[in-house]
Design a protein around this motif. Structure first.
Motif, PDB file in Angstrom:
ATOM      1  N   GLY A 123      23.819  56.395  46.507  1.00 50.90           N
ATOM      2  CA  GLY A 123      24.302  56.579  45.134  1.00 50.90           C
ATOM      3  C   GLY A 123      24.113  55.364  44.239  1.00 50.90           C
ATOM      4  O   GLY A 123      24.201  55.442  43.020  1.00 50.90           O
ATOM      5  N   GLY A 124      23.840  54.200  44.858  1.00 53.94           N
ATOM      6  CA  GLY A 124      23.919  52.927  44.145  1.00 53.94           C
ATOM      7  C   GLY A 124      22.877  52.737  43.049  1.00 53.94           C
ATOM      8  O   GLY A 124      23.182  52.142  42.018  1.00 53.94           O
ATOM      9  N   ARG A 129      29.506  49.266  36.259  1.00 58.23           N
ATOM     10  CA  ARG A 129      29.936  49.992  35.046  1.00 58.23           C
ATOM     11  C   ARG A 129      30.867  49.162  34.158  1.00 58.23           C
ATOM     12  O   ARG A 129      31.762  48.477  34.661  1.00 58.23           O
ATOM     13  CB  ARG A 129      30.704  51.259  35.445  1.00 58.23           C
ATOM     14  CG  ARG A 129      29.829  52.385  35.881  1.00 58.23           C
ATOM     15  CD  ARG A 129      30.647  53.426  36.590  1.00 58.23           C
ATOM     16  NE  ARG A 129      30.964  53.017  37.949  1.00 58.23           N
ATOM     17  CZ  ARG A 129      31.694  53.733  38.801  1.00 58.23           C
ATOM     18  NH1 ARG A 129      32.219  54.867  38.417  1.00 58.23           N
ATOM     19  NH2 ARG A 129      31.905  53.310  40.025  1.00 58.23           N
ATOM     20  N   GLY A 136      31.719  54.909  50.509  1.00 61.34           N
ATOM     21  CA  GLY A 136      30.574  55.122  49.621  1.00 61.34           C
ATOM     22  C   GLY A 136      30.668  56.475  48.935  1.00 61.34           C
ATOM     23  O   GLY A 136      31.686  57.176  49.043  1.00 61.34           O
ATOM     24  N   GLY A 137      29.616  56.852  48.243  1.00 59.22           N
ATOM     25  CA  GLY A 137      29.605  58.107  47.502  1.00 59.22           C
ATOM     26  C   GLY A 137      29.689  59.333  48.401  1.00 59.22           C
ATOM     27  O   GLY A 137      30.094  60.411  47.973  1.00 59.22           O
ATOM     28  N   ILE A 150      39.450  57.948  49.220  1.00 57.25           N
ATOM     29  CA  ILE A 150      38.464  58.540  48.317  1.00 57.25           C
ATOM     30  C   ILE A 150      37.359  59.130  49.180  1.00 57.25           C
ATOM     31  O   ILE A 150      36.626  58.408  49.843  1.00 57.25           O
ATOM     32  CB  ILE A 150      37.931  57.470  47.358  1.00 57.25           C
ATOM     33  CG1 ILE A 150      39.126  56.852  46.663  1.00 57.25           C
ATOM     34  CG2 ILE A 150      36.893  58.078  46.406  1.00 57.25           C
ATOM     35  CD1 ILE A 150      39.060  56.576  45.251  1.00 57.25           C
ATOM     36  N   GLY A 188      38.781  63.517  45.881  1.00 57.66           N
ATOM     37  CA  GLY A 188      37.362  63.820  46.110  1.00 57.66           C
ATOM     38  C   GLY A 188      36.525  62.746  45.448  1.00 57.66           C
ATOM     39  O   GLY A 188      36.872  61.568  45.495  1.00 57.66           O
ATOM     40  N   PHE A 189      35.434  63.135  44.788  1.00 52.93           N
ATOM     41  CA  PHE A 189      34.632  62.147  44.063  1.00 52.93           C
ATOM     42  C   PHE A 189      35.338  61.852  42.750  1.00 52.93           C
ATOM     43  O   PHE A 189      35.630  62.743  41.975  1.00 52.93           O
ATOM     44  CB  PHE A 189      33.219  62.680  43.796  1.00 52.93           C
ATOM     45  CG  PHE A 189      32.289  61.588  43.350  1.00 52.93           C
ATOM     46  CD1 PHE A 189      31.521  60.899  44.274  1.00 52.93           C
ATOM     47  CD2 PHE A 189      32.209  61.223  42.013  1.00 52.93           C
ATOM     48  CE1 PHE A 189      30.690  59.859  43.875  1.00 52.93           C
ATOM     49  CE2 PHE A 189      31.384  60.190  41.609  1.00 52.93           C
ATOM     50  CZ  PHE A 189      30.626  59.512  42.545  1.00 52.93           C
ATOM     51  N   VAL A 190      35.674  60.597  42.511  1.00 52.37           N
ATOM     52  CA  VAL A 190      36.444  60.246  41.307  1.00 52.37           C
ATOM     53  C   VAL A 190      35.595  59.405  40.340  1.00 52.37           C
ATOM     54  O   VAL A 190      34.650  58.741  40.746  1.00 52.37           O
ATOM     55  CB  VAL A 190      37.715  59.458  41.665  1.00 52.37           C
ATOM     56  CG1 VAL A 190      38.642  60.282  42.530  1.00 52.37           C
ATOM     57  CG2 VAL A 190      37.370  58.144  42.351  1.00 52.37           C
ATOM     58  N   ILE A 219      37.389  54.964  39.849  1.00 54.10           N
ATOM     59  CA  ILE A 219      37.605  54.056  40.984  1.00 54.10           C
ATOM     60  C   ILE A 219      38.178  52.733  40.485  1.00 54.10           C
ATOM     61  O   ILE A 219      38.986  52.093  41.166  1.00 54.10           O
ATOM     62  CB  ILE A 219      36.289  53.858  41.776  1.00 54.10           C
ATOM     63  CG1 ILE A 219      36.228  54.884  42.899  1.00 54.10           C
ATOM     64  CG2 ILE A 219      36.139  52.465  42.312  1.00 54.10           C
ATOM     65  CD1 ILE A 219      35.429  54.524  44.098  1.00 54.10           C
ATOM     66  N   LYS A 247      32.822  50.790  53.784  1.00 49.61           N
ATOM     67  CA  LYS A 247      31.548  50.377  54.375  1.00 49.61           C
ATOM     68  C   LYS A 247      30.936  49.322  53.449  1.00 49.61           C
ATOM     69  O   LYS A 247      31.364  49.175  52.299  1.00 49.61           O
ATOM     70  CB  LYS A 247      30.614  51.566  54.566  1.00 49.61           C
ATOM     71  CG  LYS A 247      29.971  52.047  53.282  1.00 49.61           C
ATOM     72  CD  LYS A 247      28.907  53.077  53.572  1.00 49.61           C
ATOM     73  CE  LYS A 247      28.195  53.479  52.276  1.00 49.61           C
ATOM     74  NZ  LYS A 247      27.056  52.663  51.940  1.00 49.61           N
ATOM     75  N   GLY A 263      28.785  48.806  51.275  1.00 47.78           N
ATOM     76  CA  GLY A 263      27.953  49.202  50.134  1.00 47.78           C
ATOM     77  C   GLY A 263      27.983  48.134  49.046  1.00 47.78           C
ATOM     78  O   GLY A 263      29.052  47.609  48.733  1.00 47.78           O
ATOM     79  N   PRO A 264      26.823  47.812  48.470  1.00 43.69           N
ATOM     80  CA  PRO A 264      26.780  46.738  47.470  1.00 43.69           C
ATOM     81  C   PRO A 264      27.628  47.033  46.236  1.00 43.69           C
ATOM     82  O   PRO A 264      28.339  46.151  45.736  1.00 43.69           O
ATOM     83  CB  PRO A 264      25.295  46.651  47.091  1.00 43.69           C
ATOM     84  CG  PRO A 264      24.668  47.915  47.566  1.00 43.69           C
ATOM     85  CD  PRO A 264      25.495  48.390  48.718  1.00 43.69           C
ATOM     86  N   GLY A 265      27.568  48.296  45.768  1.00 50.21           N
ATOM     87  CA  GLY A 265      28.319  48.650  44.564  1.00 50.21           C
ATOM     88  C   GLY A 265      29.809  48.469  44.792  1.00 50.21           C
ATOM     89  O   GLY A 265      30.508  47.802  44.006  1.00 50.21           O
ATOM     90  N   THR A 266      30.294  49.035  45.891  1.00 49.02           N
ATOM     91  CA  THR A 266      31.732  48.971  46.154  1.00 49.02           C
ATOM     92  C   THR A 266      32.189  47.530  46.368  1.00 49.02           C
ATOM     93  O   THR A 266      33.257  47.132  45.889  1.00 49.02           O
ATOM     94  CB  THR A 266      32.069  49.846  47.386  1.00 49.02           C
ATOM     95  OG1 THR A 266      31.516  51.147  47.152  1.00 49.02           O
ATOM     96  CG2 THR A 266      33.558  49.960  47.586  1.00 49.02           C
ATOM     97  N   GLU A 278      32.333  45.776  42.997  1.00 45.00           N
ATOM     98  CA  GLU A 278      33.469  46.286  42.216  1.00 45.00           C
ATOM     99  C   GLU A 278      34.791  45.710  42.733  1.00 45.00           C
ATOM    100  O   GLU A 278      35.650  45.299  41.950  1.00 45.00           O
ATOM    101  CB  GLU A 278      33.501  47.823  42.285  1.00 45.00           C
ATOM    102  CG  GLU A 278      32.357  48.474  41.517  1.00 45.00           C
ATOM    103  CD  GLU A 278      32.081  49.924  41.917  1.00 45.00           C
ATOM    104  OE1 GLU A 278      31.137  50.511  41.354  1.00 45.00           O
ATOM    105  OE2 GLU A 278      32.783  50.462  42.793  1.00 45.00           O
TER     106      GLU A 278
HETATM  107  N1  UDP Z   1      31.954  56.010  43.762  1.00 46.58           N
HETATM  108  C1  UDP Z   1      32.595  56.660  42.721  1.00 46.58           C
HETATM  109  N2  UDP Z   1      33.461  57.673  43.016  1.00 46.58           N
HETATM  110  C2  UDP Z   1      33.709  58.084  44.281  1.00 46.58           C
HETATM  111  C3  UDP Z   1      33.054  57.403  45.350  1.00 46.58           C
HETATM  112  C4  UDP Z   1      32.181  56.379  45.053  1.00 46.58           C
HETATM  113  O1  UDP Z   1      32.397  56.329  41.540  1.00 46.58           O
HETATM  114  O2  UDP Z   1      34.480  59.010  44.457  1.00 46.58           O
HETATM  115  C5  UDP Z   1      31.019  54.940  43.420  1.00 46.58           C
HETATM  116  C6  UDP Z   1      31.510  53.563  43.818  1.00 46.58           C
HETATM  117  O3  UDP Z   1      32.414  53.082  42.849  1.00 46.58           O
HETATM  118  C7  UDP Z   1      30.185  52.788  43.870  1.00 46.58           C
HETATM  119  C8  UDP Z   1      29.193  53.851  44.339  1.00 46.58           C
HETATM  120  O4  UDP Z   1      29.818  55.109  44.143  1.00 46.58           O
HETATM  121  O5  UDP Z   1      29.803  52.348  42.584  1.00 46.58           O
HETATM  122  C9  UDP Z   1      28.834  53.681  45.804  1.00 46.58           C
HETATM  123  O6  UDP Z   1      27.887  52.655  45.900  1.00 46.58           O
HETATM  124  P1  UDP Z   1      27.725  51.752  47.186  1.00 46.58           P
HETATM  125  O7  UDP Z   1      26.605  50.827  46.863  1.00 46.58           O
HETATM  126  O8  UDP Z   1      29.011  51.117  47.562  1.00 46.58           O
HETATM  127  O9  UDP Z   1      27.375  52.768  48.362  1.00 46.58           O
HETATM  128  P2  UDP Z   1      26.277  53.972  48.447  1.00 46.58           P
HETATM  129  O10 UDP Z   1      27.054  55.243  48.247  1.00 46.58           O
HETATM  130  O11 UDP Z   1      25.231  53.715  47.389  1.00 46.58           O
HETATM  131  O12 UDP Z   1      25.727  53.848  49.836  1.00 46.58           O
END
Ligand code: UDP
Length: 411
Positions: free
Chosen positions: A16-17, A190, A221-222, A248, A275-277, A280, A293, A295-298, A301
């Motif tokens: 998702g990143g 974001r 993650g997503g 989440i 669920g998916f929010v 976050i 896990k 994940g770079p995005g998480t 953040e």
């Molecule tokens: N995320 C979100 N809502 C959810 C679950 C995940 O907005 O319910 C976002 C989270 O904030 C992050 C991204 O999805 O920005 C996940 O990116 P990450 O690099 O951590 O892991 P990936 O899913 O890309 O492996």
């Protein structure tokens, strides 16, 4: 409108990143410049290449779940000597589609937020620029992995390469990029994370959380990956009703249903199942720590929110380096066994005594200090300059093609 600029961001939905980073950049442009910059986020592989190349996102989901296959694919394609000729030959089949995308969007700037979107688009752009089919146009890479990223992220012909960490800057240099091509602002997150959050008590009230119980955020993650259910089980065994846990589940529906069916009340964890929010940032602002896990995005953040991070796993290869990053910066821990995860959380939040409380506060401070809430705006401003300035810099292959030797403004 002659003033309007068009920016094409190439991404692909492998995880998702990449999309999240593209959308963060788009949101920052909109916030500062309204509609003056038109941002097109396009999955070039899925939408503009013929079969079988358009199934790249689906093959990624398959490969990454089979860690041996993923390690093999990643390792074999990592050397430049392999992937440069490989991508050149793939380029022969997909060049037409990529060219059509360039025609369709007529970009003033092309941005890539994907490791497989440097070599081929740059080659197509070079050909089109030299034949006069396209005006000289800048190309920027925004690396959305955090540390151990694949070498295909780095092409010497990109005008600029934005990296999130020193580790990635080192990789860019190893791949032959010049120091002045590389810019380090952080990962684009974001804009909702850049605004100061409301007080924690107000956040907890609006999210329906207990005002006083310590709170753990649990995410995978997503896709809601990892042993989230076992972790809830172990947290409950260890902490009973002395703690609240927000889970989440992302797009993992079944996990959400199973967690919702768990008993609640005295002796049980106070569970908040989502669920998916889209918010976050609010959940992070309301909690004391996060289990996720790598994940770079998480991670980026959580740092902005000043949370200590307990990593419970990682995608092989590109997320591996994120674990030493968290440990060496002393902003968290790494543990995969749910019972030990529960023990760490218990010591951080409830049972650790005065010294541990102090250490936990220090982890929070270090985490906040590492966060880069302004990165998305800095990247956006630099991209704006690249879109406004037709062609002020280019890599060696483009320079040779145009008979110039670097850094000459467009005529
Ligand atoms: N995320 C979100 N809502 C959810 C679950 C995940 O907005 O319910 C976002 C989270 O904030 C992050 C991204 O999805 O920005 C996940 O990116 P990450 O690099 O951590 O892991 P990936 O899913 O890309 O492996």
């Amino acid at each position: 409108d002659a003033d309007k600029k068009r920016i094409l961001i190439g991404m692909s939905n492998t995880g998702g990143g990449h999309k999240a980073s593209a959308e963060a950049i788009q949101a920052a442009f909109q916030e500062r410049y309204g509609s003056k910059y038109e941002i097109y986020i396009v999955d070039l592989w899925k939408e503009h290449t013929p079969p079988p190349f358009n199934s790249l996102p689906d093959s990624y989901s398959f490969l990454v779940k089979n860690s041996f296959l993923w390690r093999l694919t990643y390792g074999l394609t990592n050397p430049r000597l392999i992937h440069v000729p490989y991508l050149s030959s793939v380029g022969c089949f997909v060049a037409r589609g990529v060219g059509e995308a360039l025609d369709k969007y007529q970009p003033d700037l092309v941005v890539s937020v994907h490791p497989l979107m440097q070599h081929i688009p740059l080659r197509v752009m070079r050909q089109r620029i030299s034949s006069g089919a396209m005006p000289p146009t800048n190309f920027a890479t925004v690396v959305t992995d955090f540390t151990t990223c694949h070498n295909t992220w780095f092409s010497r012909d990109a005008t600029r390469c934005f990296v999130p960490t020193d580790f990635c800057r080192g990789l860019a240099l190893e791949n032959g990029l010049e120091a002045e091509q590389i810019i380090m602002h952080g990962l684009p997150i974001r804009p909702s994370f850049s605004r100061p959050p409301p007080p924690r008590a107000a956040l907890r009230r609006s999210l329906g959380m207990s005002p006083c119980l310590p709170a753990v955020l649990l995410v995978g993650g997503g896709e809601g990956m990892g042993a989230l259910e076992d972790t809830v089980e172990q947290l409950e065994a260890r902490l009973g009703d002395k703690c609240q846990v927000v889970v989440i589940c992302g797009r993992n529906r079944r996990l959400q249903e199973r967690l919702r069916a768990r008993p609640q009340g005295p002796g049980h964890l106070l569970l908040h199942v989502c669920g998916f929010v889209d918010n976050i940032h609010e959940w992070m602002g309301a909690c004391d720590t996060i289990i996720t896990k790598a994940g770079p995005g998480t991670i980026a953040e959580a740092l902005i929110c000043g949370l200590p991070i307990l990593l419970n796993g990682n995608v092989p290869c590109q997320e591996e380096g994120n674990i030493p990053y968290v440990l060496e910066n002393r902003v968290g821990a790494f543990e995969t066994r749910p019972d030990r995860i529960a023990a760490i959380i218990a010591s951080w939040l409830l049972e650790g005594g005065r010294e541990m409380r102090q250490q936990f506060e220090e982890m929070k401070r270090r985490s906040k200090a590492l966060g880069r809430p302004e990165a998305v705006y800095r990247i956006m401003e630099d991209l704006k300059a690249l879109a406004d300035e037709p062609f002020f810099d280019f890599g060696p292959a483009t320079a040779a093609l145009l008979g110039r030797n670097g850094k000459t403004p467009a005529a």
